[in-house]
Design a protein around this motif. Structure first.
Motif, PDB file in Angstrom:
ATOM      1  N   MET A 155      49.933  32.048  28.291  1.00  0.00           N
ATOM      2  CA  MET A 155      49.389  31.299  28.933  1.00  0.00           C
ATOM      3  C   MET A 155      49.226  32.272  30.480  1.00  0.00           C
ATOM      4  O   MET A 155      50.002  31.505  30.741  1.00  0.00           O
ATOM      5  N   MET A 156      48.397  32.903  30.975  1.00  0.00           N
ATOM      6  CA  MET A 156      48.310  33.390  32.008  1.00  0.00           C
ATOM      7  C   MET A 156      47.935  31.525  33.342  1.00  0.00           C
ATOM      8  O   MET A 156      46.501  31.173  33.082  1.00  0.00           O
ATOM      9  N   ASP A 157      48.650  31.500  34.534  1.00  0.00           N
ATOM     10  CA  ASP A 157      48.693  30.748  35.470  1.00  0.00           C
ATOM     11  C   ASP A 157      47.278  31.251  36.370  1.00  0.00           C
ATOM     12  O   ASP A 157      46.705  32.805  36.369  1.00  0.00           O
ATOM     13  N   LEU A 158      46.839  30.649  37.315  1.00  0.00           N
ATOM     14  CA  LEU A 158      45.618  31.024  37.894  1.00  0.00           C
ATOM     15  C   LEU A 158      45.495  32.417  38.501  1.00  0.00           C
ATOM     16  O   LEU A 158      45.092  32.494  38.475  1.00  0.00           O
ATOM     17  N   ASN A 159      47.326  32.832  39.249  1.00  0.00           N
ATOM     18  CA  ASN A 159      47.177  33.695  40.131  1.00  0.00           C
ATOM     19  C   ASN A 159      47.172  34.922  38.486  1.00  0.00           C
ATOM     20  O   ASN A 159      46.723  36.157  39.587  1.00  0.00           O
ATOM     21  N   GLU A 160      47.533  35.317  37.751  1.00  0.00           N
ATOM     22  CA  GLU A 160      47.102  35.793  36.976  1.00  0.00           C
ATOM     23  C   GLU A 160      46.632  36.743  36.344  1.00  0.00           C
ATOM     24  O   GLU A 160      45.860  37.453  35.969  1.00  0.00           O
ATOM     25  N   PHE A 161      45.546  35.004  36.380  1.00  0.00           N
ATOM     26  CA  PHE A 161      44.170  34.999  35.385  1.00  0.00           C
ATOM     27  C   PHE A 161      43.203  35.914  36.456  1.00  0.00           C
ATOM     28  O   PHE A 161      42.974  36.761  36.422  1.00  0.00           O
ATOM     29  N   ALA A 162      43.737  35.481  38.452  1.00  0.00           N
ATOM     30  CA  ALA A 162      43.093  35.970  38.804  1.00  0.00           C
ATOM     31  C   ALA A 162      43.095  38.070  38.561  1.00  0.00           C
ATOM     32  O   ALA A 162      42.372  38.733  39.010  1.00  0.00           O
ATOM     33  N   GLU A 163      44.224  38.301  38.892  1.00  0.00           N
ATOM     34  CA  GLU A 163      44.694  39.549  38.532  1.00  0.00           C
ATOM     35  C   GLU A 163      43.899  40.349  37.617  1.00  0.00           C
ATOM     36  O   GLU A 163      43.873  41.715  37.997  1.00  0.00           O
ATOM     37  N   TYR A 164      43.956  39.328  36.555  1.00  0.00           N
ATOM     38  CA  TYR A 164      43.344  40.510  35.534  1.00  0.00           C
ATOM     39  C   TYR A 164      41.782  40.531  35.725  1.00  0.00           C
ATOM     40  O   TYR A 164      41.678  40.968  35.147  1.00  0.00           O
ATOM     41  N   VAL A 165      41.203  39.233  36.445  1.00  0.00           N
ATOM     42  CA  VAL A 165      40.075  39.497  36.366  1.00  0.00           C
ATOM     43  C   VAL A 165      39.759  40.843  37.470  1.00  0.00           C
ATOM     44  O   VAL A 165      39.070  41.627  37.235  1.00  0.00           O
ATOM     45  N   ARG A 166      40.108  40.770  38.479  1.00  0.00           N
ATOM     46  CA  ARG A 166      40.351  41.865  39.890  1.00  0.00           C
ATOM     47  C   ARG A 166      40.040  43.506  39.014  1.00  0.00           C
ATOM     48  O   ARG A 166      39.217  43.840  40.007  1.00  0.00           O
ATOM     49  N   ASP A 167      41.473  43.197  37.606  1.00  0.00           N
ATOM     50  CA  ASP A 167      41.997  44.184  37.414  1.00  0.00           C
ATOM     51  C   ASP A 167      40.540  44.887  36.055  1.00  0.00           C
ATOM     52  O   ASP A 167      40.463  46.167  35.726  1.00  0.00           O
ATOM     53  N   ASN A 168      39.702  44.180  35.847  1.00  0.00           N
ATOM     54  CA  ASN A 168      39.444  44.630  34.827  1.00  0.00           C
ATOM     55  C   ASN A 168      37.529  44.040  35.132  1.00  0.00           C
ATOM     56  O   ASN A 168      36.622  44.624  33.687  1.00  0.00           O
ATOM     57  N   ILE A 169      36.874  43.435  36.124  1.00  0.00           N
ATOM     58  CA  ILE A 169      35.534  42.829  36.163  1.00  0.00           C
ATOM     59  C   ILE A 169      35.115  44.174  37.088  1.00  0.00           C
ATOM     60  O   ILE A 169      33.601  44.439  35.809  1.00  0.00           O
ATOM     61  N   GLY A 170      35.270  45.604  36.925  1.00  0.00           N
ATOM     62  CA  GLY A 170      34.611  46.665  37.086  1.00  0.00           C
ATOM     63  C   GLY A 170      33.733  47.215  35.602  1.00  0.00           C
ATOM     64  O   GLY A 170      32.948  48.063  35.905  1.00  0.00           O
ATOM     65  N   ASN A 171      35.025  46.907  34.802  1.00  0.00           N
ATOM     66  CA  ASN A 171      34.305  47.465  33.242  1.00  0.00           C
ATOM     67  C   ASN A 171      32.965  47.134  33.208  1.00  0.00           C
ATOM     68  O   ASN A 171      31.788  46.924  32.689  1.00  0.00           O
ATOM     69  N   TYR A 172      32.180  45.945  33.463  1.00  0.00           N
ATOM     70  CA  TYR A 172      31.445  44.649  33.549  1.00  0.00           C
ATOM     71  C   TYR A 172      29.975  44.940  34.805  1.00  0.00           C
ATOM     72  O   TYR A 172      29.089  44.383  34.330  1.00  0.00           O
ATOM     73  N   LEU A 173      30.584  46.029  35.595  1.00  0.00           N
ATOM     74  CA  LEU A 173      29.728  46.013  36.794  1.00  0.00           C
ATOM     75  C   LEU A 173      29.411  47.329  36.785  1.00  0.00           C
ATOM     76  O   LEU A 173      29.441  48.245  37.830  1.00  0.00           O
ATOM     77  N   MET A 174      29.379  48.501  35.606  1.00  0.00           N
ATOM     78  CA  MET A 174      29.429  50.241  35.773  1.00  0.00           C
ATOM     79  C   MET A 174      27.702  50.157  36.735  1.00  0.00           C
ATOM     80  O   MET A 174      27.925  50.961  36.891  1.00  0.00           O
ATOM     81  N   SER A 175      26.892  49.475  36.944  1.00  0.00           N
ATOM     82  CA  SER A 175      25.918  49.498  37.949  1.00  0.00           C
ATOM     83  C   SER A 175      25.702  49.546  39.127  1.00  0.00           C
ATOM     84  O   SER A 175      24.655  50.111  39.863  1.00  0.00           O
TER      85      SER A 175
END
Length: 250
Positions: A1-21
């Motif tokens: 399981m990711m810690d908070l820092n790893e979780f934040a980095e994962y979100v940063r690296d992948n959220i763009g795929n959900y904001l394509m507009s």
């Protein structure tokens, strides 16, 4: 399981795929110390040509992750919260500039009524089947996206127009502001590089699926409410067979 820092980095690296507009210039993580000394982890998504952007704090989303919620659902929730916050930010800018608004920028956007019922309470719209045709004001538009904000009843007063007049003007403006684009689904997918060009010889074997949208490729669902537009593109493309229409909107 990711810690908070790893979780934040994962979100940063992948959220763009959900904001394509959005045409995104930068996605970053910002640690913020609140007045009570608590440190919060903020996600900052900055679209191109925008000076400010809302921060989405990730602690509550991380708590959901710890409880077993899958990352796809969490990323979707984060993107929804960002879009709502971004909409509010645009709305605030719109309120500030409202004395200079021009009715030529009014247009309609089709949204799911039940999902947006609460938000629409102070917004000018009309019902169409299970949809709401929301009146919005256009800030800017290019191949990368559209910047707009809802027309509230407070802003309606500044336009010196009635609700009916605003809706009618928005209905008239929409096809002019967002010219239609109509083609076979296979051609669109091929032009966007989503299918192999070798499919060209197989097109006759594929179902006759067409896409009606606009040149900006956003908010195309509104044309479900334009029977004349649908009739025109069918006539121009010699489509005589029976058909059914599906749409997708927020």
């Amino acid at each position: 399981m990711m810690d908070l820092n790893e979780f934040a980095e994962y979100v940063r690296d992948n959220i763009g795929n959900y904001l394509m507009s959005f045409d995104i210039e930068k996605i970053d993580i910002n640690r913020v110390e609140k007045t009570n000394g608590v440190m919060l982890t903020g996600l900052v998504v900055v679209p191109v040509e925008e000076r400010i952007s809302p921060s989405i704090y990730l602690e509550n989303f991380y708590a959901e992750y710890e409880m077993g919620v899958d990352m796809e659902s969490i990323l979707q929730k984060i993107s929804n919260e960002y879009m709502e916050a971004h909409e509010l930010m645009l709305q605030n800018d719109f309120n500030r500039l409202a004395d200079n608004i021009d009715a030529s920028g009014l247009f309609l956007k089709a949204v799911n009524y039940s999902r947006n019922k609460e938000r629409l309470q102070n917004v000018v719209y009309e019902r169409y089947m299970d949809l709401a045709l929301e009146v919005r004001m256009l800030f800017g538009s290019n191949e990368d996206g559209v910047a707009s904000a809802s027309v509230t009843y407070e802003l309606l007063d500044r336009l010196d127009m009635s609700r009916k007049e605003v809706i009618e003007r928005a209905r008239e403006n929409t096809p002019e502001l967002f010219p239609t684009q109509f083609d076979k689904l296979s051609s669109i997918l091929k032009n966007r590089g989503m299918i192999d060009v070798e499919i060209e010889g197989m097109e006759d074997m594929m179902p006759s699926v067409y896409v009606l949208t606009n040149m900006q490729n956003v908010n195309g669902a509104i044309y479900i409410a334009y029977e004349d537009v649908i009739a025109k593109v069918m006539q121009e493309n010699h489509i005589n067979e029976d058909m059914y229409i599906t749409i997708q909107c927020a």
